[in-house]
Enzyme design. Structure first.
Site, PDB file in Angstrom:
ATOM      1  N   THR A 251      -8.121 -34.824  14.595  1.00 37.26           N
ATOM      2  CA  THR A 251      -6.870 -35.380  13.764  1.00 37.26           C
ATOM      3  C   THR A 251      -5.499 -35.244  14.018  1.00 37.26           C
ATOM      4  O   THR A 251      -4.490 -35.700  13.323  1.00 37.26           O
ATOM      5  CB  THR A 251      -7.317 -35.306  12.137  1.00 37.26           C
ATOM      6  OG1 THR A 251      -7.096 -33.970  11.940  1.00 37.26           O
ATOM      7  CG2 THR A 251      -8.597 -35.709  11.887  1.00 37.26           C
ATOM      8  N   LYS A 252      -5.169 -34.151  14.897  1.00 37.33           N
ATOM      9  CA  LYS A 252      -3.844 -33.443  15.032  1.00 37.33           C
ATOM     10  C   LYS A 252      -2.863 -34.417  15.821  1.00 37.33           C
ATOM     11  O   LYS A 252      -3.394 -35.471  16.566  1.00 37.33           O
ATOM     12  CB  LYS A 252      -4.035 -32.256  15.396  1.00 37.33           C
ATOM     13  CG  LYS A 252      -4.809 -31.245  14.828  1.00 37.33           C
ATOM     14  CD  LYS A 252      -4.001 -30.972  13.285  1.00 37.33           C
ATOM     15  CE  LYS A 252      -4.419 -30.015  12.376  1.00 37.33           C
ATOM     16  NZ  LYS A 252      -5.981 -30.093  11.884  1.00 37.33           N
ATOM     17  N   ASN A 253      -1.573 -34.075  15.782  1.00 36.51           N
ATOM     18  CA  ASN A 253      -0.622 -35.067  16.516  1.00 36.51           C
ATOM     19  C   ASN A 253      -1.055 -34.895  18.233  1.00 36.51           C
ATOM     20  O   ASN A 253      -0.535 -35.939  18.615  1.00 36.51           O
ATOM     21  CB  ASN A 253       0.766 -34.272  16.226  1.00 36.51           C
ATOM     22  CG  ASN A 253       1.101 -34.608  14.896  1.00 36.51           C
ATOM     23  OD1 ASN A 253       0.387 -34.491  13.943  1.00 36.51           O
ATOM     24  ND2 ASN A 253       2.406 -34.718  14.654  1.00 36.51           N
TER      25      ASN A 253
END
Length: 395
Positions: free
Chosen positions: A181-183
């Site tokens: 889910t991270k950038n």
């Protein structure tokens, strides 16, 4: 209408091709791709060294251990963070000291840090919550610590800037996450960046059982199969498959960050004027928010609780989350609390915080739908109409 998930992971075609190339090469674990990714990420954040690991949780444990603190040292960190960050301190052999937060930023303030440090502080794990940078020198001073005793939990903060400078080289070590889910999504993985050669060297040993040479070095032509175990390390190395994906996505990251900024502006406009909906705080001056999360506060004037709104949105296919359950309320971490520890701001904020769907592939139409659903759910009808059309955004 199709549901809007809280998170949507995109692995680009180029990244899939890079991963396939590694899998076809005959070498998939830690090797040349990890080394190249470390070099490229260190340059991107402005650090001298980078060490690829299996997760941000492992990165925090290794970074704290690399400080060489005495056993059972008091390591301060925010109560509003993922539980894995607290476990990392425990696994490193120390006592986590949880700190209340500022009402605006949801990160520890100099005042809450100073109160928590009254009984002593040996190190501080600074959390850049949601992508908002924390003022590192201020928090170090409040804890009575040199910046060399600060480790940054930058799981949310790749792309965050403080005073025009990217997070990644301010403190003893910075820990990044590449969770799905991270950038910068890989699926799993983490990275430690530092300007301290001794920390980098120790991190490389600790990530692979405390061994003095990893498999790639041992199996290179002319390499020796012999190794020594210098200390009690863990199994936390990054693979070349992960690194190949990360290298491709790093080239896309700045564009994805600009997209996140545009989406945050769209949410700002679409939620403006709704009583009881408090928008996220912004950094001051030439600092930059990474916008990993877009966290609103559902307050009394809205006329409905956070949980009730979350359930209403889910009925309409809008899926949200909460970041995070304060760790001082978790049964396991209660054993570490100081007898007089209080967390009034975190307790109040926890009842209000709501993380809206947020990722670079989110569309403006989806943002409008989320905002309209929040506006329509409110029993209070005095608010203005949606202003999202005034934002300078494109679908």
């Amino acid at each position: 209408m199709p549901p809007i998930p809280f998170a949507r992971t995109v692995i680009t075609e180029s990244a899939r091709d890079a991963a396939a190339r590694v899998m076809e090469s005959g070498w998939v674990t830690t090797g040349p791709e990890v080394t190249a990714f470390e070099t490229e990420l260190a340059a991107w954040v402005g650090a001298t060294y980078a060490v690829g690991v299996s997760s941000c949780t492992a990165a925090i444990e290794i970074a704290v251990r690399a400080l060489r603190l005495p056993p059972n040292s008091r390591v301060l960190t925010s109560t509003i963070t993922f539980c894995g960050a607290i476990h990392a301190i425990v696994h490193a052999g120390h006592r986590p000291v949880l700190v209340d937060v500022d009402d605006a930023t949801l990160m520890p303030s100099p005042g809450t840090i100073a109160r928590a440090a009254r009984s002593g502080a040996d190190a501080f794990v600074a959390v850049h919550y949601a992508g908002h940078g924390t003022p590192l020198q201020e928090v170090a001073d409040a804890a009575g610590l040199p910046i060399s005793r600060v480790v940054e939990d930058a799981a949310h903060a790749i792309g965050t800037e403080i005073g025009g400078r990217r997070v990644g080289s301010f403190s003893a070590a910075t820990c990044f996450s590449f969770y799905a889910t991270k950038n910068l999504p890989i699926g799993e993985g983490g990275m430690i960046t530092t300007n301290d050669e001794s920390i980098a060297e120790r991190a490389r040993r600790l990530r692979i059982h405390g061994m003095t040479a990893d498999a790639w070095k041992r199996y290179l032509p002319g390499g020796s199969w012999r190794y020594s175990v210098a200390e009690d390390g863990i199994k936390a190395n990054m693979t070349d498959v992960q690194a190949a994906i990360g290298r491709v996505h790093l080239k896309e990251l700045e564009g994805w960050q600009r997209r996140r900024e545009m989406l945050a502006a769209a949410y700002d406009a679409g939620l403006a004027g709704i009583p009881g909906i408090r928008l996220p705080a912004r950094p001051e001056g030439d600092s930059r928010h990474a916008w990993h999360l877009y966290v609103i506060r559902v307050q009394g004037d809205y006329g409905m609780s956070r949980d009730a709104l979350m359930a209403r949105l889910a009925e309409q296919g809008v899926h949200c989350s909460v970041h995070f359950i304060p760790n001082h309320t978790q049964p396991y971490f209660g054993r570490f609390l100081d007898v007089h520890a209080r967390f009034p701001v975190a307790d109040r904020a926890f009842e209000e915080i709501l993380s809206l769907p947020f990722y670079h592939s989110l569309t403006i139409a989806e943002v409008e739908r989320v905002c309209d659903a929040i506006r329509a759910a409110s029993p209070v009808r005095e608010h203005k109409g949606s202003a999202i059309g005034e934002a300078e955004v494109v679908a």
